[in-house]
Motif scaffolding. Structure first.
Motif, mmCIF file in Angstrom:
data_model
loop_
_atom_site.group_PDB
_atom_site.id
_atom_site.type_symbol
_atom_site.label_atom_id
_atom_site.label_comp_id
_atom_site.label_asym_id
_atom_site.label_seq_id
_atom_site.Cartn_x
_atom_site.Cartn_y
_atom_site.Cartn_z
ATOM 1 N N ASP A 89 -3.884 2.574 -83.724
ATOM 2 C CA ASP A 89 -4.717 3.555 -83.832
ATOM 3 C C ASP A 89 -4.922 4.260 -82.488
ATOM 4 O O ASP A 89 -5.618 3.764 -81.689
ATOM 5 N N TYR A 90 -4.210 5.291 -82.144
ATOM 6 C CA TYR A 90 -4.095 5.879 -80.733
ATOM 7 C C TYR A 90 -5.517 6.837 -80.639
ATOM 8 O O TYR A 90 -5.651 7.640 -81.185
ATOM 9 N N HIS A 91 -5.934 6.363 -79.528
ATOM 10 C CA HIS A 91 -7.279 7.404 -79.243
ATOM 11 C C HIS A 91 -7.741 7.183 -77.913
ATOM 12 O O HIS A 91 -7.339 6.132 -77.093
ATOM 13 N N LYS A 92 -8.477 7.864 -77.318
ATOM 14 C CA LYS A 92 -8.849 7.767 -76.015
ATOM 15 C C LYS A 92 -10.099 6.830 -76.072
ATOM 16 O O LYS A 92 -11.005 6.980 -76.494
ATOM 17 N N HIS A 93 -10.072 5.729 -75.226
ATOM 18 C CA HIS A 93 -11.137 4.743 -75.210
ATOM 19 C C HIS A 93 -12.072 4.999 -73.959
ATOM 20 O O HIS A 93 -11.755 5.845 -73.247
ATOM 21 N N GLU A 94 -13.140 4.294 -73.924
ATOM 22 C CA GLU A 94 -14.231 4.498 -72.945
ATOM 23 C C GLU A 94 -13.998 3.403 -71.925
ATOM 24 O O GLU A 94 -14.419 2.306 -71.752
ATOM 25 N N LEU A 95 -12.875 3.622 -71.062
ATOM 26 C CA LEU A 95 -12.584 2.878 -69.931
ATOM 27 C C LEU A 95 -13.773 2.647 -69.070
ATOM 28 O O LEU A 95 -14.464 3.311 -68.517
ATOM 29 N N LEU A 96 -13.789 1.274 -68.632
ATOM 30 C CA LEU A 96 -14.836 0.929 -67.605
ATOM 31 C C LEU A 96 -14.497 1.223 -66.129
ATOM 32 O O LEU A 96 -13.369 0.966 -65.790
ATOM 33 N N CYS A 125 -1.258 -2.181 -73.323
ATOM 34 C CA CYS A 125 -2.248 -1.439 -73.428
ATOM 35 C C CYS A 125 -2.043 -0.376 -74.477
ATOM 36 O O CYS A 125 -2.811 -0.096 -75.207
ATOM 37 N N GLY A 126 -0.974 0.140 -74.263
ATOM 38 C CA GLY A 126 -0.421 1.001 -75.359
ATOM 39 C C GLY A 126 -0.493 0.534 -76.801
ATOM 40 O O GLY A 126 -0.833 1.150 -77.755
ATOM 41 N N TYR A 127 0.100 -0.527 -77.182
ATOM 42 C CA TYR A 127 -0.254 -1.400 -78.070
ATOM 43 C C TYR A 127 -1.223 -1.711 -78.713
ATOM 44 O O TYR A 127 -1.426 -1.718 -79.880
ATOM 45 N N GLU A 128 -2.422 -1.563 -78.008
ATOM 46 C CA GLU A 128 -3.724 -1.649 -78.355
ATOM 47 C C GLU A 128 -4.167 -0.311 -78.577
ATOM 48 O O GLU A 128 -5.629 -0.131 -79.135
ATOM 49 N N GLY A 129 -3.467 0.909 -78.650
ATOM 50 C CA GLY A 129 -4.011 2.023 -78.986
ATOM 51 C C GLY A 129 -4.640 2.659 -77.776
ATOM 52 O O GLY A 129 -5.188 3.916 -78.212
ATOM 53 N N PHE A 130 -4.516 2.378 -76.615
ATOM 54 C CA PHE A 130 -5.088 3.131 -75.472
ATOM 55 C C PHE A 130 -4.266 4.486 -75.230
ATOM 56 O O PHE A 130 -3.152 4.507 -74.564
ATOM 57 N N GLN A 131 -4.763 5.689 -75.818
ATOM 58 C CA GLN A 131 -3.953 6.860 -75.682
ATOM 59 C C GLN A 131 -3.846 7.108 -74.240
ATOM 60 O O GLN A 131 -2.786 8.017 -73.701
ATOM 61 N N GLU A 132 -4.697 6.615 -73.213
ATOM 62 C CA GLU A 132 -4.725 6.920 -71.780
ATOM 63 C C GLU A 132 -3.344 6.514 -71.178
ATOM 64 O O GLU A 132 -2.858 7.041 -70.085
ATOM 65 N N ASN A 158 4.120 9.439 -85.245
ATOM 66 C CA ASN A 158 2.543 9.203 -86.170
ATOM 67 C C ASN A 158 1.645 10.384 -85.566
ATOM 68 O O ASN A 158 0.496 10.599 -86.334
ATOM 69 N N GLU A 159 1.819 10.614 -84.094
ATOM 70 C CA GLU A 159 0.498 11.346 -83.530
ATOM 71 C C GLU A 159 0.965 12.557 -82.922
ATOM 72 O O GLU A 159 0.731 12.881 -81.968
ATOM 73 N N GLU A 160 2.241 13.150 -83.654
ATOM 74 C CA GLU A 160 2.626 14.323 -82.783
ATOM 75 C C GLU A 160 1.822 15.653 -82.606
ATOM 76 O O GLU A 160 2.018 16.374 -81.608
ATOM 77 N N ASN A 161 0.812 15.735 -83.154
ATOM 78 C CA ASN A 161 -0.348 16.723 -82.730
ATOM 79 C C ASN A 161 -1.636 16.277 -81.812
ATOM 80 O O ASN A 161 -2.261 17.097 -81.587
ATOM 81 N N LEU A 162 -1.499 15.260 -81.317
ATOM 82 C CA LEU A 162 -2.419 14.910 -80.525
ATOM 83 C C LEU A 162 -2.117 15.094 -78.969
ATOM 84 O O LEU A 162 -1.173 15.000 -78.655
#
Length: 339
Positions: A125-132, A259-266, A330-334
């Motif tokens: 699930d790729y998305h932007k996370h709230e990085l600390l 980190c990408g494997y964990e879905g961090f889109q950053e 999977n996320e070509e439009n993001l």
């Protein structure tokens, strides 16, 4: 001996969302990714009998990332993708003849328990996370931390890895508590602090525990992963600011992959993708240091080839390309953020 079980809850933390200019990776970029990936797999196949088990593990991740790209049914796997999977299958098959009966550096149990595509298959699930928020270190501090603190501790990760595997021998039947020693807990699981390879090894051990069916409190897992990837992002930013990523290219690939494997889109950025593709040698391989400097290596478990490339970085390069392949399909439009 007292043991710890990875079952913990967490509290709330202050957060900082990194900003940046939005851009996109076009779907047509998948052609460049596939071509680069096939060339890397061909190189690995040629050098399979001279490579470490880490290289086979990287190929297993490639296979898993390609397979899960098509699980949602929105795309049909084409011949190029099928060819990539076949190449991965052949490399893993050849590697099994080398490592299944090799006790050197634990090759046999590492291959049996980690080079298993099935445990690494998961929808991302790729998305932007709230990085600390993290401190940005000076150039000298980064060098000291990478070469001293990190190297002193990552060599113990195999011990903790073995403990996790021993705790999850029956993971295919049911999930079990993942029991580790006090030393392992204090070194790798107590918090998400650290630097360099020490951080990536912390994250990898968490991912192995989860992949093998260890019962882990999700809030604990998410907190640890977020703290680790926040620190990793701050290190990448610092290395970029000091123009040092090319000297720590192997580490950079490991950071992006985990980190990408964990879905961090950053960690999915178009400029990073093209930097990786540009860094690939014509033969398809990758070198851990893109400079011409002669310096002591940060890792002890690399096999260097005559062309200056090595098995570990080459496998990481393949896995990172497969990660971006997975994202594009999977996320070509993001939008892809953060220059």
């Amino acid at each position: 001996m007292p043991r710890f079980v990875l079952l913990f809850s967490v509290g709330l933390c202050l957060i900082l969302i990194f900003g940046g200019k939005s851009e996109k990776i076009e779907f047509r970029a998948i052609t460049f990714i596939r071509n680069g990936l096939e060339e890397t797999l061909d190189y690995i196949r040629t050098n399979t009998y001279r490579s470490n088990v880490d290289c086979a593990f990287g190929v297993a991740l490639v296979k898993a990332l390609i397979k899960t790209s098509y699980k949602n049914g929105t795309h049909v796997m084409d011949n190029s993708s099928l060819r990539i999977l076949e190449k991965c299958k052949n490399i893993i098959k050849e590697s099994s003849l080398i490592f299944e009966n090799s006790r050197r550096n634990g090759n046999n149990w590492k291959f049996k328990n980690l080079v298993d595509t099935n445990i690494w298959n998961k929808p991302i699930d790729y998305h932007k996370h709230e990085l600390l928020p993290q401190w940005i270190h000076s150039e000298n501090v980064i060098f000291e931390l990478y070469h001293k603190l990190g190297n002193q501790k990552i060599h113990n990760s195999d011990v903790c890895l073995h403990e996790i595997i021993n705790s999850t021998r029956n993971y295919q039947r049911h999930k079990v508590p993942c029991i580790v020693s006090i030393a392992c807990w204090n070194t790798f699981f107590r918090n998400g602090e650290g630097h360099g390879y020490y951080l990536t090894h912390k994250l990898l051990l968490l991912e192995v525990a989860k992949a093998r069916g260890c019962i882990i409190n999700e809030a604990f897992y998410d907190k640890q992963v977020t703290q680790i990837c926040s620190s990793i992002m701050s290190e990448i930013v610092a290395l970029k600011n000091y123009d040092k990523i090319h000297e720590y290219f192997d580490l950079f690939l490991e950071q992006v992959l985990l980190c990408g494997y964990e879905g961090f889109q950053e960690f999915i950025q178009s400029n990073w993708l093209f930097y990786v593709l540009k860094s690939q040698r014509p033969s398809g391989c990758f070198s851990d240091d893109l400079t011409d400097k002669k310096k002591s290596r940060l890792r002890r478990d690399l096999t260097y080839f005559e062309d200056g490339c090595n098995d570990h970085t080459t496998a990481l390069g393949a896995a990172v390309l497969a990660l971006y392949y997975n994202f594009v399909v999977n996320e070509e439009n993001l939008p892809i953020n953060y220059k």
